[in-house]
Design an enzyme around this catalytic site. Structure first.
Site, PDB file in Angstrom:
ATOM      1  CG  LEU A 274      41.048  43.817  42.654  1.00  0.00           C
ATOM      2  CD1 LEU A 274      42.216  42.961  42.703  1.00  0.00           C
ATOM      3  CD2 LEU A 274      40.873  45.208  42.613  1.00  0.00           C
TER       4      LEU A 274
ATOM      5  CG  LEU B 130      21.371  46.379  32.743  1.00  0.00           C
ATOM      6  CD1 LEU B 130      20.584  47.873  33.192  1.00  0.00           C
ATOM      7  CD2 LEU B 130      20.313  45.746  33.245  1.00  0.00           C
TER       8      LEU B 130
ATOM      9  CB  CYS C 187      33.633  37.079  41.830  1.00  0.00           C
ATOM     10  SG  CYS C 187      35.544  37.372  41.976  1.00  0.00           S
TER      11      CYS C 187
ATOM     12  CE  LYS D 183      35.289  32.956  44.935  1.00  0.00           C
ATOM     13  NZ  LYS D 183      35.674  33.207  46.610  1.00  0.00           N
TER      14      LYS D 183
ATOM     15  NE  ARG E 166      39.606  31.070  39.171  1.00  0.00           N
ATOM     16  CZ  ARG E 166      40.169  31.987  39.809  1.00  0.00           C
ATOM     17  NH1 ARG E 166      39.831  31.373  40.660  1.00  0.00           N
ATOM     18  NH2 ARG E 166      40.661  33.036  39.544  1.00  0.00           N
TER      19      ARG E 166
END
Length: 446
Positions: free
Chosen positions: A153, A253, A263, A266, A331
């Site tokens: 997602l 790009l 995502c 981490k 984040r």
């Protein structure tokens, strides 16, 4: 089907709401009772376009509910989705699996009939084996099949991605889980051949490999952008030429200030650590991480250079705080590293983000938060575009010119028209552009 989702964070809530919206009966379980109460009232604790009305609609229809007690929801479930967080563990870069393990043990205590336990959380290779072992150790009588079904997602586009996926990866080690998965996704796949069944470990690794490869594309084009600046080439032309090659494709790009979010950072660190743990060092992934960290610091230096090499005491206006548009997620956002570096150099920061201000107040200190992009520009020595929200595409630059102390713009997304800004008297610097505006733009032939 009766579905229980353990965890009501981003993945859990989006998955639960979408499954309810296609007709399944879904209960989302979360230990935070205040959060459960807010969700039950239809209040979503983060911004994702279309999610709040979807949650409210399915609560009203009786297909979606929330609970802090998993006893009955798990006992009655045909499938239980584990969708808890797997943040980076401090010190070693591994994925923190404590929440996944706790969820597995809790689920084990309440399973009654044959249940497919689906790991939705992003987890390292072998986690499904651990989950199965923990459930069987906690409840030897549990009749379960553990499945890996990673999510793909994109924040800001999650509902569309869920309802219209390009593939659904399902890692199974027991054939009897297959019909349950097919029934679960039947309303979504609508006859399309989207279900890809693999081994459980292959599914787990596919998720990490996909995110690492996309992160690598981002870091690659960012390095190419630097080379373009130093050779007089235009990264937009280079990216166009690369992207038209079907073996490469145009997505990811687009040069910028470095990747962030929940995502890529981490997952790349966890995959690199998995490689080291299994005597298969992933040098490309490790280099991707290093390039990205350097990129954020380099963007701060770019701003300082445009300000004459010194920002001490100067006001810098920042447009965009979230790591990408259409989310309030900060984040690992590039804005954090850039603002921290500018503050360390003595700059005063004012910032505006359409959705990210509230979470930013818990992360960034000594920042003046403004209500619109014009207020942020008052008396600024430089305006910096960090996140390419659509609202910034319609800025009135003549108005900004009058408001700013010095008309300078650092466009970290190449969103603005360089020629227009320079004609208005702005000093402009983008990403991967030649030092002088080209006389002729290269593009597709008419």
């Amino acid at each position: 089907m009766q579905i229980t989702v353990v965890g009501s964070g981003y993945v859990g809530l989006v998955s639960g709401a979408c499954f309810a919206d296609v007709g399944h009966s879904v209960t989302c379980v979360d230990l935070d009772e205040a959060k459960v109460a807010a969700l039950s009232a239809g209040h979503v604790p983060f911004y994702e376009p279309g999610l709040e009305p979807m949650v409210a609609k399915n609560i009203k229809a009786g297909r979606l509910s929330f609970s802090a007690d998993m006893t009955q929801p798990v006992a009655n479930a045909d499938a239980v989705l584990i969708a808890v967080g797997t943040p980076t563990r401090r010190g070693d870069g591994r994925a923190e699996l404590a929440y996944v393990h706790a969820a597995a043990r809790a689920v084990a205590k309440h399973v009654r009939n044959f249940t497919v336990v689906i790991t939705k959380s992003t987890v390292p290779v072998g986690t499904g084996d651990q989950v199965e072992d923990m459930i069987r150790q906690t409840n030897p009588a549990a009749d379960i099949a553990v499945v890996s079904n990673p999510e793909f997602l994109r924040q800001g586009n999650a509902i569309e991605d869920f309802r219209h996926p390009d593939r659904i990866i399902v890692g199974i080690n027991e054939a009897r889980a297959r019909p349950v998965i097919k029934q679960l996704y039947h309303p979504i796949i609508a006859g399309r051949n989207l279900l890809i069944f693999t081994s459980r470990r292959s599914a787990e690794l596919t998720k990490y490999a996909a995110n690492a490869f996309l992160a690598m594309k981002v870091s690659f084009i960012n390095e190419i952008a630097d080379l373009c600046e130093n050779t007089g080439a235009d990264v937009r032309d280079v990216a166009l030429g690369l992207g038209l090659d079907p073996r490469i494709g145009p997505k990811f790009l687009v040069p910028g200030p470095g990747y962030g979010g929940s995502c890529f950072p981490k997952d790349t660190m966890a995959l690199a650590q998995t490689g080291r743990d299994n005597a298969s060092p992933l040098k490309l992934v490790e280099s991707t991480i290093a390039v990205n960290e350097h990129r954020k610091q380099a963007m701060a230096q770019r701003i300082i250079e445009l300000c004459g090499g010194d920002v001490d005491g100067k006001k810098i206006a920042v447009l965009g705080l979230a790591f990408k548009p259409n989310t309030d997620d900060l984040r690992e956002a590039s804005s954090i590293a850039i603002i921290n570096a500018l503050q360390l150099a003595g700059a005063k920061i004012a910032a505006f983000d359409p959705q990210g201000t509230t979470p930013a107040t818990t992360i960034l200190r000594d920042v003046e938060y403004c209500d619109d992009p014009y207020a942020v520009a008052v008396d600024a020595e430089c305006l910096v575009l960090v996140t390419e929200w659509d609202i910034f595409g319609s800025l009135e630059f003549k108005r900004l010119h009058k408001l700013m102390a010095t008309p300078r713009i650092v466009d970290l997304r190449n969103m603005f028209d360089r020629a227009e800004l320079e004609s208005l008297g702005f000093q402009y610097r983008g990403i991967g552009l030649p030092q002088r505006a080209p006389q002729m733009m290269v593009g597709l032939a008419e």
